[in-house]
Write a protein that holds these residues in place. Structure first.
Motif, mmCIF file in Angstrom:
data_model
loop_
_atom_site.group_PDB
_atom_site.id
_atom_site.type_symbol
_atom_site.label_atom_id
_atom_site.label_comp_id
_atom_site.label_asym_id
_atom_site.label_seq_id
_atom_site.Cartn_x
_atom_site.Cartn_y
_atom_site.Cartn_z
ATOM 1 N N GLY A 267 10.382 -1.170 6.764
ATOM 2 C CA GLY A 267 9.104 -1.390 6.252
ATOM 3 C C GLY A 267 9.165 -2.246 4.976
ATOM 4 N N CYS B 37 1.160 -1.951 2.196
ATOM 5 C CA CYS B 37 2.445 -1.526 2.737
ATOM 6 C C CYS B 37 2.219 -1.477 4.109
ATOM 7 C CB CYS B 37 2.695 -0.070 2.325
ATOM 8 S SG CYS B 37 1.612 1.212 2.974
ATOM 9 N N TRP B 38 3.440 -1.501 4.986
ATOM 10 C CA TRP B 38 3.502 -1.185 6.215
ATOM 11 C C TRP B 38 5.046 -0.556 6.467
ATOM 12 C CZ3 TRP B 38 5.317 -5.302 4.077
ATOM 13 C CH2 TRP B 38 6.767 -5.766 4.540
ATOM 14 N N LEU B 39 4.941 0.228 7.504
ATOM 15 C CA LEU B 39 6.324 1.064 7.892
ATOM 16 C C LEU B 39 6.194 0.980 9.497
ATOM 17 C CD1 LEU B 39 6.243 4.126 5.600
ATOM 18 C CD2 LEU B 39 8.025 2.367 5.833
ATOM 19 N N GLU B 40 7.427 1.127 10.161
ATOM 20 C CA GLU B 40 7.786 1.452 11.297
ATOM 21 C C GLU B 40 7.929 3.057 11.447
ATOM 22 O OE1 GLU B 40 12.259 1.330 12.795
ATOM 23 O OE2 GLU B 40 11.508 -0.501 11.829
ATOM 24 N N PRO B 41 7.673 3.878 12.512
ATOM 25 C CA PRO B 41 7.794 5.191 12.553
ATOM 26 C C PRO B 41 8.987 5.990 11.859
ATOM 27 C CG PRO B 41 6.811 4.491 14.705
ATOM 28 C CD PRO B 41 7.337 3.047 13.866
ATOM 29 N N THR C 215 8.542 6.650 8.079
ATOM 30 C CA THR C 215 7.337 7.547 7.556
ATOM 31 C C THR C 215 7.809 8.914 7.278
ATOM 32 O OG1 THR C 215 6.847 8.199 9.958
ATOM 33 C CG2 THR C 215 5.909 6.311 9.284
ATOM 34 N N GLY C 216 7.164 9.635 6.635
ATOM 35 C CA GLY C 216 7.164 10.966 6.149
ATOM 36 C C GLY C 216 8.340 11.137 5.049
ATOM 37 N N ARG C 217 8.870 9.972 4.340
ATOM 38 C CA ARG C 217 9.818 10.333 3.398
ATOM 39 C C ARG C 217 9.493 9.907 2.251
ATOM 40 N NH1 ARG C 217 14.983 9.745 6.518
ATOM 41 N NH2 ARG C 217 14.543 9.478 8.603
ATOM 42 N N ASN D 264 -7.161 5.507 8.210
ATOM 43 C CA ASN D 264 -5.596 5.534 7.831
ATOM 44 C C ASN D 264 -5.295 6.491 6.853
ATOM 45 O OD1 ASN D 264 -3.107 4.778 7.536
ATOM 46 N ND2 ASN D 264 -3.379 2.443 7.266
ATOM 47 N N PRO E 7 -2.589 8.213 6.104
ATOM 48 C CA PRO E 7 -1.307 8.210 5.469
ATOM 49 C C PRO E 7 -1.258 7.235 4.306
ATOM 50 C CG PRO E 7 -0.910 8.191 7.876
ATOM 51 C CD PRO E 7 -2.270 8.213 7.731
ATOM 52 N N SER E 8 -2.001 6.003 4.822
ATOM 53 C CA SER E 8 -2.141 4.921 3.513
ATOM 54 C C SER E 8 -3.180 5.819 2.510
ATOM 55 C CB SER E 8 -2.921 3.794 4.097
ATOM 56 O OG SER E 8 -2.885 2.760 3.088
#
Length: 191
Positions: free
Chosen positions: A80, A98-102, A105-107, A138, A140-141
Motif C-alpha cells: 500500500g 492512503c490505500w492498502l491491499e488486504p 490491513t489491520g496492522r 469507509n 477504516p479510513s
C-alpha cells in the motif's frame, strides 16, 4: 534510496517511483477490488506502461512540490501507500491519503506512515492545516483520522459519485499547534 522503519514488524515507508511500475501493478492486481471500494486509485493502471504513467504523474507532482506518493512495504512486499494531495506550501495546507491491499490491513501501517508524513509537513515544510477526506462509508479510513487525533470538520453530502452511487465525503483535519501538542503528549514523539 531511503527507507524509514514503521516499527518492529519490518514495515517500511519508501519512495514509490516510476521504476517500481511492475511491483506497483502486481500490488494493484492483488488488491484492486478492495482498494477501489471507495476511491478509484490506480484504476487506470492495468499494464506496466499505465502503471508507470500513474507513478510518473506523482513524480511530476513531487517535482512541482504539489503532491507525492510513498509506498509501504511489509516483509519486502509493496502492500500500500500514503500520499500528499493538494500540497500547497504557500498557503500552508495539504491533504493526506492512503490505500492498502488486504494483506496490509489491520496492522496500523497507514496510521504509522501518515504520522511520518504529517511530522515532515508540519516540521520541515511549515504546513499549518492537514486534511483527511474519506467517504462516510469507509470506516477504516475514518478510523485512521480518529487515531491521528484529527477533528471532523464536516460532511459534503452526496458530493462524490463512485461506482454508481453518490457518497458523502467527510472532511477531517489537524492543525499544526494541535499536532505538536498531541505529539508532545504521545509515545511517538521520537519520530
Amino acid at each position: 534510496m531511503y527507507a524509514t522503519s514503521l516499527g518492529d514488524d519490518g514495515a517500511e515507508l519508501r519512495p514509490l517511483d516510476p521504476w517500481h511500475a511492475e511491483e506497483f501493478l502486481a500490488h494493484l492486481e492483488r488488491g484492486r477490488e478492495f482498494i477501489n471500494q471507495y476511491v478509484p486509485f490506480g484504476q487506470t493502471a492495468t499494464d506496466i506502461a499505465s502503471a508507470r504513467a500513474v507513478l510518473q504523474r506523482y513524480a511530476d507532482l513531487r517535482a512541482a512540490d504539489t503532491g507525492s506518493l510513498h509506498g509501504i512495504w511489509l516483509g519486502g512486499k509493496l502492500v500500500g501507500g500514503v500520499l500528499f494531495l493538494n500540497f500547497d506550501a504557500e498557503n500552508a495546507n495539504c491533504e493526506v491519503g492512503c490505500w492498502l491491499e488486504p494483506a496490509g490491513t489491520g496492522r496500523g501501517l497507514v496510521t504509522r506512515a501518515v504520522r511520518i508524513l504529517i511530522d515532515w509537513a508540519v516540521d520541515a515544510r511549515g504546513i499549518h492545516r492537514v486534511e483527511w477526506i474519506a467517504a462516510s462509508g469507509n470506516q477504516p479510513s475514518l478510523n485512521v483520522a480518529r487515531r491521528l487525533g484529527m477533528s471532523r470538520d464536516g460532511v459534503q453530502r452526496e458530493s462524490y459519485p463512485h461506482r454508481g452511487a453518490r457518497h458523502d465525503l467527510e472532511i477531517w483535519s489537524v492543525l499544526a499547534p494541535e499536532w505538536r501538542a498531541a505529539r508532545a503528549r504521545s509515545a511517538y514523539s521520537d519520530h
